[in-house]
Design a protein around this motif. Sequence first.
Motif, short mmCIF file in Angstrom:
data_model
loop_
_atom_site.label_atom_id
_atom_site.label_comp_id
_atom_site.label_asym_id
_atom_site.label_seq_id
_atom_site.Cartn_x
_atom_site.Cartn_y
_atom_site.Cartn_z
N SER A 135 115.36 4.59 83.80
CA SER A 135 116.24 3.68 84.49
C SER A 135 117.03 2.83 83.49
O SER A 135 116.74 2.83 82.29
N VAL A 136 118.01 2.10 83.99
CA VAL A 136 118.81 1.22 83.13
C VAL A 136 117.96 0.04 82.71
O VAL A 136 117.47 -0.73 83.54
N GLU A 150 121.90 -4.90 80.36
CA GLU A 150 121.97 -3.48 80.65
C GLU A 150 122.22 -2.68 79.38
O GLU A 150 122.98 -3.11 78.52
N SER A 155 121.10 9.64 80.44
CA SER A 155 121.95 10.34 81.40
C SER A 155 123.41 9.97 81.16
O SER A 155 123.78 8.80 81.26
N GLU A 157 125.92 10.68 83.01
CA GLU A 157 126.52 10.23 84.26
C GLU A 157 126.28 8.74 84.48
O GLU A 157 127.18 8.00 84.89
N THR A 158 125.05 8.30 84.20
CA THR A 158 124.75 6.87 84.31
C THR A 158 125.56 6.06 83.32
O THR A 158 126.06 4.98 83.64
N ASN A 159 125.70 6.56 82.11
CA ASN A 159 126.45 5.84 81.08
C ASN A 159 127.92 5.72 81.44
O ASN A 159 128.56 4.68 81.20
#
Length: 500
Positions: A135-136, A150, A155, A157-159
């Motif tokens: 998770s972040v 944060e 990932s 995509e998350t970045n």
Amino acid sequence: MNSAEFGGSVHEAIARIVRILDAPDDLVTRFVSGGDGIPPCAILCIAGLSDLNMINEQIVPSLQQAFSAIGHTGKMSGKELFSLLNKQFLSVQKYKTTQSLDDILVSVLSGDTALFIDGLDQVLLIGSKKWTGRSVEEPQTEALVRGPREGFNESIETNIILLRRAIRDPKLRFDTYRVGARGKKEMVIAYIDNIVHPDLIQEVKRRVETIDIDDAPESGTIEQLIQDSFLSPFPLILHTERPDKVASAVLQGKVVILLDGTPFALIMPTTFASLIQSPEDYYERWHIGSLIRMLRYFAVVISLTFPSLYIALVSFHQGMIPSKLAFSIAAAREGVPFPAVVEAFLMEFTLELLREAGVRLPKPIGQTIGIVGGLVIGEAAVQAGIVSPIMVIVVAVTAVASFAIPSYSAGITFRMLRFCTMLAASMFGLYGIIMTIIMICIHMSRLQSFGVPYFTPMAPFFSRDWRDMLIRAPLTMLAKRPEFMQTQDEQRISDERGGQ
């Protein structure tokens, strides 16, 4: 199906891909048939990488609904079925079509689902990635007192989402590449189209496109392959896991590389001054930010020269030491069997061992080893008469100063160069230290990072950029982006109070 790629039918296409992958146990194939006159379909994915619930609840029901609709109208070709799915029944949000077998294999092995329709010369690649990820969380290597908590994760995509959340500019661009002939990692080049200089983004893309390697497990691999000089110990590309730092760099006209599988983004071009800067400098008032930044520059000097100054003064220039301090040092060194240079190298080498051991051990144990080990070994060495108490103080202050440098890579560089200055001081005293520093400055002045001189804005000289180098001037005086970046849009603060 496209006979050039798949041999003419859904079953033949699936059989070919299964042969290429050598029929792994986690490969999921599912054939879906709607009856006479309806082209058969097939679904292909990897269990564990793809979201099977999504496939069962969205993709398969969409096909069944389309088959039911066709049943009332009669026969239908593969193209007509695809058109019907696309317009009415396909309920997924992310998909694309392709005719390339390589694209299909890479997408399936990345967690996407391939949908084959008989009679259609294209394959639908549906986004269905799902795997356990981190998770972040707060960045581990770049902690701040004031600022966002944060950090990037593994990932991509998350970045990208974190970066889009930080910059809501419609001109923010993400150009996607595949890196690694076998690993085929997804890599993204991020920049703002109407800010970045066109030559910079073209140069970054040119270097990225020349990468020819089996796999890029971490962004450090990309960094080594595209940097200007692999012989220099100084980092020519800045890496960070902070989205706010990446957003600030992009807004300055710089280019960022994000790689799937690593939380560290690459920022280019990089100058020496950017290694000393921290995002926290801009979150505090300019007085505090300037003081902390100047303290870091002082820490760089201490980290590079403090042990070598001790060696030079004790071994060659005793007359430069004040009398009372000289008597104190002489009394502390009484009984020490080694010269100052051997004493310094022993302590520095021991400290580097403790630091490396603390990093490699589990976190709770590593902290204990770093603190307790340093205290115990230092105290035992003094009690045994191997080193002097003054030497322990010098090494401890130097270690603390090296930790104050924001960039981890820059900190390691100064730790390496510290041994060079110590060796020069042991042979030539202060003259050796001065000559070593001059050689380091000459080397740095010859370095470039994607066309930008490393010593910018000192050499070449950009007077406007000095407002954000040694000190952090008030934000109203930083109305324009860095001059050396030659951005298309220079203005970043439109307030009338902004300086020029």
